[in-house]
Design an enzyme around this catalytic site. Structure first.
Site: not given
Ligand SMILES: NC(=O)c1ccc[n+]([C@@H]2O[C@H](COP(=O)([O-])OP(=O)(O)OC[C@H]3O[C@@H](n4cnc5c(N)ncnc54)[C@H](O)[C@@H]3O)[C@@H](O)[C@H]2O)c1
Length: 255
Positions: A63, A148, A161, A163, A165, A194
């Site tokens: 991606v 998240s 991570y 920033a 999200k 999770i």
């Protein structure tokens, strides 16, 4: 059959929440495109879905690579003629910490910062950039982004991570505002902890398990519980919902 004959691209569908969603969406009648960069896992999920008698095709996808994403979207349209659902789920987190720094801002080198954003945020941009024109042409579509709790709370310890999200949350809102007129809905899930390979190792650590279960339901979530939320947002059952930022977190955001 809540997704009967719908064409659904799910990124990162080779593992965890994406895999659970691919299986559920296929059971509900969708043709699922497993857009995953891990070939072994992607093919395995494709096989499992086909063995169960449902429809899935694996397309190797990174991606963070715009050209690759463009080709995958093109191939999907060639094969299926339309795209009804895009679940932007692929992401890297704690399990990638040997490769990329998951730490506070001052300890995060620019290179790692850029890589984490390239996957977790630019990935959503790339996929949406090539899928939206198809949906606009159809005058219909549902996009679900996987952010998240870090995207809406000041969770410390993985600032790039977090920033990324947060960017996914903001992008969800503005995409919903921009493309609603084309009957395209854009919603966002914010999972709490999770139980997937992303946090498997941390879950072995008592200190982390304690903080991950410090929510009203007193436990970590299962990937199938995110898949159920994604199914609702992807399906016509949520036809009047767009721009929603939905925590699926055992109630952690409420306390
Ligand atoms: N597990 C958690 O506690 C948790 C909490 C909040 C948010 N999330 C988010 O949920 C999403 C799904 O994660 P998961 O928990 O299922 O983890 P996971 O590691 O089991 O699955 C992530 C999948 O994404 C794939 N992926 C990573 N980078 C990719 C790329 N560049 N191109 C294509 N595929 C790529 C991985 O190969 C993997 O199959 C992620 O966006 C993650 O950030 C997870």
């Amino acid at each position: 059959m809540r997704l009967k004959d719908k064409v659904a691209i799910i990124t990162g569908a080779g593992s965890g929440q994406g895999k659970a969603s691919a299986k559920l969406f296929a059971q509900e009648g969708a043709h699922v495109i497993i857009a995953e960069w891990n070939e072994e896992n992607g093919k395995q999920v494709e096989q499992e879905i086909r063995d169960a008698g449902f429809n899935a095709v694996f397309m190797k996808t990174d991606v963070s690579n715009e050209e690759n994403v463009r080709a995958v979207v093109e191939q999907t349209v060639e094969q299926f003629g339309r795209i009804d659902i895009l679940f932007n789920n692929a992401g890297i987190g704690f399990s990638a910490r040997s490769k990329y720094t998951m730490s506070s801002l001052l300890k995060t080198p620019l290179e790692d910062w850029n890589q984490i954003l390239a996957i977790n945020l630019n990935g959503v941009y790339h996929m949406s950039k090539y899928v939206l024109p198809i949906m606009i042409n159809q005058e219909s579509g549902s996009i679900v982004n996987n952010s998240s709790l870090n995207g809406i709370q000041g969770v410390t310890g993985a600032d790039a991570y977090t920033a990324a999200k947060g960017g996914v949350v903001a992008l969800t809102r503005v995409m919903a505002a921009d493309y609603g007129k084309h009957n395209i809905r854009v919603n966002c899930i914010c999972p709490g902890a999770i139980d997937t390979p992303m946090i498997a190792e941390v879950l072995q650590n008592e200190k982390f398990t304690e903080s991950f279960t410090a929510n009203p339901l007193g436990r970590v979530g299962k990937p199938e519980e995110i898949a159920n939320a994604a199914l609702f947002l992807a399906s016509d059952e949520s036809s009047y919902i767009t721009g929603l930022i939905m925590p699926v977190d055992g109630g952690l955001n409420a306390i």
